[in-house]
Scaffold this motif. Sequence first.
Motif, PDB file in Angstrom:
ATOM      1  N   PHE A 119       0.861  -1.192   0.000  1.00 17.76           N
ATOM      2  CA  PHE A 119       0.000   0.000   0.000  1.00 17.76           C
ATOM      3  C   PHE A 119       0.900   1.246   0.000  1.00 17.76           C
ATOM      4  N   LYS A 120       0.792   2.042  -1.064  1.00 18.64           N
ATOM      5  CA  LYS A 120       1.760   3.135  -1.246  1.00 18.64           C
ATOM      6  C   LYS A 120       1.643   4.248  -0.218  1.00 18.64           C
ATOM      7  N   THR A 121       0.451   4.431   0.372  1.00 18.76           N
ATOM      8  CA  THR A 121       0.278   5.565   1.283  1.00 18.76           C
ATOM      9  C   THR A 121       0.604   5.200   2.732  1.00 18.76           C
ATOM     10  N   MET A 122       0.926   3.928   2.979  1.00 16.46           N
ATOM     11  CA  MET A 122       1.136   3.508   4.375  1.00 16.46           C
ATOM     12  C   MET A 122       2.609   3.230   4.660  1.00 16.46           C
TER      13      MET A 122
END
Lengths: 214, 285
Positions: A84-87
């Motif tokens: 997950f790129k935003t985490m």
Amino acid sequence: MIVLDHVSIEQDAFRMQDVCIEVPRGAYAVLMGATGSGKTTLLEVICGLRRPTAGRILLGGEDLTDATPAGRDVGYVPQDGALFKTMTVFEQLAFALMVRRENPEIIEARVIELAELLGIQHLLDRTPDGLSGGECQRVGLGRALSFRPRILLLDEPLCALDDETRSQIVDLLRQVREHTGVTTLHVTHNKSEADQLGTMGLRIENGCVLPLAM
Amino acid sequence: MSDVSRHNQREWRPPGHGGERAFLTIFGIILGTYALFILLLIGADLAYAGRGTPTQSGWPFAQAFLAAFRSPEIRSAMILTMVSCTITAILSTFIAIPSGYLLARYQFPGNRLIDALLDVPIVLPPLVVGLSLLILFQFLPPGLRGMVVYKRPAVILAQLAVACAFAVRIMRAAFDQTDRRCAEVAQTLGCSRWQAFRLVELPEAWPGVLTAVTIAWARALGEFGPLLIFAGATRNKTEVLSTTVFLELSIGDLSAAVTVSLIMVAAAVAVVIAARTWGSRTFKI
């Protein structure tokens, strides 16, 4: 235990008929096959992302053919991790437990335990941007193991890694197997990988799954 | 700026050999000329407003703005513009998120037809959009027609008709650039379909959401043709800043028209800066 009972899969031109697989509890099965032979599709059917057109899927003795992916208790690591790129790495490892509304202290303890097992303590505050291929695989593996699934599905976890990282991840997968005893189905097209890790082997040929001599 | 385009850029170095120098010089002149043209457009407005009139003394620039803010009609137009643009931007994004998502993720029957239909409001002449709205409402019950046509709701509907198409395009591009497999993994980790969307896919497309809001807002600000036909240009009622420019021009007050134009330029520049800062960093439209 993973059981595929006369499962058929159809998608566009792709077809697999009457697939029967039985992976005993605690086994480490390696599934081999050429590119495009349907290895990934088979994993997606087991974890509930794709529906079979016929047959039954039994996981841990339960018929879960119609269950949602969330209700199957299967850890899935797709090719290249799909992080997950935003985490941050911490958030990725905590994600499954957070969705289950676990106590924050329990989540933190589990994340630290996993980070130690996988050797990624120093990455917990990082986002996936800039992680190496091997690090991504470790995080993806930790995320899939975080909720202690009874089954682990790995889609070519060693593909596109350099030799040194590859041997490190092979050691890690062995360690995970000993530490967790999770029933594993590992998809690969590399025979040496299969020999190093598998306790049983399967191969896909012309839409059929056959035993593989180990 | 997108990661993709940044990936394809390299640091500026003075061109080496003659061929490369000529190539870059010609391209540079074209880019520079267009950029200068835009600057001149804004500069001319500023110079005109700053020049003032023979009767004005002191700070003509400030006086022109103060006069615009003092005018009840312009103040009313300003408030209606801000409120209608904000409502349009929110509604557009609300429609664009699910629409863009479905178009980006699934191949369903009629997918291509809907995709082509979305271009219609973008390519249609604005007056035709307004006329079509007016004709559509002729087929609707008189009660509903009376509530909307030539009233304030018509302002929002006319803005929405065009702005929403842009927002859908942006959201589609945003979801196109996120990995479908992340939502699938999230489901295997225990998420419902809704949770996978809310916790994983929407945050990854968030820069796109911010861009969709700002672009829809800016489109709504510039809307004029459909508004004139469908909502009219009644002072203190359906007048927005774009119609103010038209009304001031029609009564010969060029100075007021230029001042209002500059207010719109300032609003548009603020929105473009916001869109560039928040939105376009991580994906390509």
